[in-house]
Design a protein around this motif. Structure first.
Motif, PDB file in Angstrom:
ATOM      1  N   SER A  61      15.614 -34.371  32.144  1.00  0.00           N
ATOM      2  CA  SER A  61      15.126 -33.129  31.554  1.00  0.00           C
ATOM      3  C   SER A  61      14.636 -33.349  30.129  1.00  0.00           C
ATOM      4  O   SER A  61      13.678 -32.699  29.692  1.00  0.00           O
ATOM      5  CB  SER A  61      16.236 -32.077  31.580  1.00  0.00           C
ATOM      6  N   VAL A  62      15.282 -34.266  29.400  1.00  0.00           N
ATOM      7  CA  VAL A  62      14.794 -34.597  28.058  1.00  0.00           C
ATOM      8  C   VAL A  62      13.393 -35.200  28.131  1.00  0.00           C
ATOM      9  O   VAL A  62      12.510 -34.867  27.329  1.00  0.00           O
ATOM     10  CB  VAL A  62      15.778 -35.550  27.362  1.00  0.00           C
ATOM     11  N   LEU A  72      24.475 -35.367  36.972  1.00  0.00           N
ATOM     12  CA  LEU A  72      24.075 -34.331  36.031  1.00  0.00           C
ATOM     13  C   LEU A  72      23.710 -34.932  34.680  1.00  0.00           C
ATOM     14  O   LEU A  72      22.782 -34.463  34.005  1.00  0.00           O
ATOM     15  CB  LEU A  72      25.208 -33.310  35.862  1.00  0.00           C
ATOM     16  N   GLY A  73      24.431 -35.989  34.290  1.00  0.00           N
ATOM     17  CA  GLY A  73      24.064 -36.668  33.058  1.00  0.00           C
ATOM     18  C   GLY A  73      22.700 -37.314  33.143  1.00  0.00           C
ATOM     19  O   GLY A  73      21.891 -37.238  32.205  1.00  0.00           O
ATOM     20  N   SER A 132      20.112 -34.655  32.997  1.00  0.00           N
ATOM     21  CA  SER A 132      19.873 -34.190  31.628  1.00  0.00           C
ATOM     22  C   SER A 132      18.945 -35.139  30.882  1.00  0.00           C
ATOM     23  O   SER A 132      18.090 -34.705  30.099  1.00  0.00           O
ATOM     24  CB  SER A 132      21.204 -34.059  30.884  1.00  0.00           C
ATOM     25  N   LYS A 133      19.086 -36.451  31.142  1.00  0.00           N
ATOM     26  CA  LYS A 133      18.155 -37.399  30.529  1.00  0.00           C
ATOM     27  C   LYS A 133      16.737 -37.188  31.060  1.00  0.00           C
ATOM     28  O   LYS A 133      15.760 -37.265  30.304  1.00  0.00           O
ATOM     29  CB  LYS A 133      18.615 -38.823  30.798  1.00  0.00           C
TER      30      LYS A 133
END
Length: 636
Positions: A327-328, A320-321, A324-325
């Motif tokens: 997604s950035v 998930l981390g 998130s990267k």
């Protein structure tokens, strides 16, 4: 009669020709439908992958995430050697289970070996803690470990999941103690008489004593080898808790066994999914936050932990981390695309096609018979961000350039597919084939990764070519034009052998004159594109048109590549080709001479940076030359 077979053959050929003509008319009909009803076509393209993904999930279920990160199991290859290695590891597991006394279980039908599902289910209900310290047997270090284990047993749901010992403790609970050396260091003492001036006492390893016994005395007593009824072949000391450097150990382990079945269930095989869900919730919401908080607060000891459910939860958090990267990066690409196209909604819908290709590729991966998903496959998030954005930029630029040539959306769409469809299809298919070529690899994770990424790239190619053009058409139909311009294109006289209907842009060697009549001002604007006699570059750059048909000058980057970079590259083309070729050959030679096989196994996490990176080397310090039996914590 002799003419009947011939007539049948002619009729069959004519029928096939009619079918072929129908197929040839399909692209034209698709263009007309897209120009007339872009919203309906866009909705159809959006619903098709969603329906397909739903059907695959209903029939095959969600793929299980592979959480095994050891190099020996994750990077195994196919073949005889791999099969022998799997048999060896299974034999080791069965041997360890035999030592623990859990291989043969008597059921209602008689003694039998537990199935693989039963063994996996039982293994999920355990947790190991590893304590590392330079001074492991210092009283303060042992006190910190004792406080951590006491805080675990003080969790609100501990009484629901602990292993029932069938006897009541001093505090009134029936929860069994963990397999821990703290049971010895905080064991109940019973003094002995008859030793003269020396003080002698028994230590019952039940962990019920509130005060700590001398760690050095306990360490010496645990190192004494004895006979145990379960292992009568040799003497065994009670050193299962410590690493192979005992008595100079720096690592200690504790094992928690959780209750099976849970309260409200008759046995562990009754509604096992519900029991797993409750246990997973306990691990994720209560135990894991406590271990994370304790790891940062302890001063003299470092705590590492592992368990089937707990490790799976950790890997999911890491993924998930990483997501998130990714997604950035998607958001940054979206903002750049929105600024470049000056159409935020179109940029958002375009990035949606990129995001939708990942679940579609996952559904195709599952439909091909893969029920597990390696964690490395999630790297496709970063790859598809760049690949999908390239396709969207090409389609957007070509679509805007077609407004200079046509005012009809059908002709613009046809010209867009003619100019950009071929290049996008070639780029997407070659990229997918390069990843799909990993199917010939003997390494299973590499083969699965190539297949997964190839399917995602092909899915992105289909979605971009199917969904993005209707988005552009829908925007053209719904946007409000402030100024209306009519574009009139005149044909330049051609040679007698060339049909008069040939467009001027089909022959770059002929000069083309484009005239645009402004409806507001009534002025006639003439733009002449002059070429060299041999079809060379333009003598004067022609301004391009924006989405409203207005002529705007070229940007700085376009002027740099057109006026500076291209002439310089044309002038020194021989030097650039030879230099690039020689540089590539030289780099390949240097890499081939200096490359050597690695002597260490690959690691997924940097040691010291994450618990998942520190657990495998810590576990390896204990080896397999030590055994544990329940009598070791019953006999004083």
């Amino acid at each position: 009669r002799s003419q009947q077979p011939l007539s049948k053959f002619i009729a069959m050929v004519q029928q096939r020709c009619r079918c072929l003509r129908c197929f040839q008319r399909l692209p034209k009909q698709y263009m007309n439908l897209a120009a007339k009803r872009p919203a309906a076509l866009l909705l159809a393209w959006a619903l098709m992958p969603i329906v397909f993904i739903t059907l695959i999930l209903l029939t095959h279920g969600l793929p299980a995430l592979e959480t095994e990160l050891s190099s020996s199991s994750y990077l195994r290859a196919d073949g005889e050697i791999s099969d022998k290695w799997d048999c060896f590891t299974q034999a080791q597991e069965l041997n360890n289970q035999r030592r623990q006394g859990s291989v043969v279980r008597r059921l209602a039908t008689g003694p039998r070996l537990p199935s693989q599902e039963e063994r996996r289910f039982a293994a999920d209900w355990s947790l190991r803690l590893y304590y590392t310290s330079e001074d492991l047997f210092h009283p303060d270090t042992i006190a910190e470990i004792r406080n951590l284990e006491a805080s675990i047993e003080a969790l609100p749901s501990w009484g629901q999941f602990c292993l029932n010992s069938m006897t009541r403790n001093l505090d009134g609970s029936t929860c069994g103690r963990p397999i821990s050396a703290m049971n010895f260091f905080y064991g109940r003492t019973l003094p002995l008489s008859g030793y003269g001036p020396y003080s002698a006492y028994y230590v019952y390893p039940d962990g019920s004593n509130g005060s700590q016994t001398d760690p050095q005395v306990i360490k010496e007593a645990m190192g004494v080898a004895e006979f145990w009824s379960q292992f009568p072949e040799r003497l065994w000391p009670r050193t299962w808790y410590f690493d192979q450097r005992f008595p100079d150990s720096q690592v200690m382990q504790t094992k928690y066994m959780f209750g099976v079945p849970l309260p409200g269930f008759k046995n562990k095989l009754e509604r096992p999914d519900e029991q797993r869900a409750l246990y997973r919730q306990f691990m994720e919401t209560e135990l894991y936050p406590l271990l994370q908080e304790s790891s940062s607060k302890l001063k003299k000891v470092t705590v590492n932990y592992e368990g089937a459910v707990l490790t799976s939860h950790e890997i999911k958090l890491v993924l998930l981390g990483d997501a998130s990267k990714a997604s950035v990066s998607l958001i940054l690409v979206y903002f750049y695309m929105a600024a470049y196209t000056r159409a935020p909604l179109i940029a958002l819908l375009g990035m949606t096609t990129v995001a939708l290709s990942i679940p579609l590729g996952t559904a195709l991966f599952v439909a091909m018979g893969h029920h597990t998903l390696p964690a490395i496959n999630f790297l496709v998030l970063f790859l598809l961000t760049g690949i999908g954005a390239d396709h969207l930029f090409v389609l957007m630029d070509v679509w805007r350039d077609t407004k200079r040539d046509h005012s009809d959306n059908v002709n613009r769409l046809r010209l867009t597919f003619r100019r950009a469809g071929k290049s996008i299809a070639a780029c997407g298919t070659t990229t997918a084939i390069s990843f799909l070529s990993n199917l010939f690899s003997a390494v299973r994770p590499l083969r699965w990764f190539g297949l997964f990424v190839g399917l995602c790239v092909l899915s992105n190619l289909v979605l971009v070519l199917g969904m993005f053009p209707p988005m552009l058409l829908l925007r053209e139909k719904t946007k409000k034009e402030k100024t209306k311009e009519v574009t009139v294109q005149d044909q330049v006289p051609q040679r007698p052998s060339t049909p008069s209907s040939t467009r001027a842009d089909a022959n770059p060697g002929n000069p083309a004159v484009a005239r645009s009549l402004s409806a507001s001002s009534g002025t006639l604007l003439i733009d002449v594109q002059s070429h060299t006699a041999g079809g060379g570059p333009r003598d004067q750059a022609t301004p391009k048109a924006d989405d409203r048909g207005r002529d705007i000058p070229y940007g700085r980057a376009e002027r740099f590549f057109g006026d500076r970079y291209a002439p310089c590259l044309n002038k020194f083309k021989v030097l650039v080709l030879c230099g690039g070729f020689l540089t590539t050959i030289g780099c390949l030679v240097l890499v081939g001479l200096r490359i050597t096989p690695s002597r260490t196994a690959p690691t997924f996490f940097v040691p010291g940076a994450h618990n998942l990176a520190d657990v495998p080397p810590t576990r390896a310090k204990f080896g397999s030359e030590k055994v544990w039996t329940v009598d070791m914590e019953r006999k004083p």
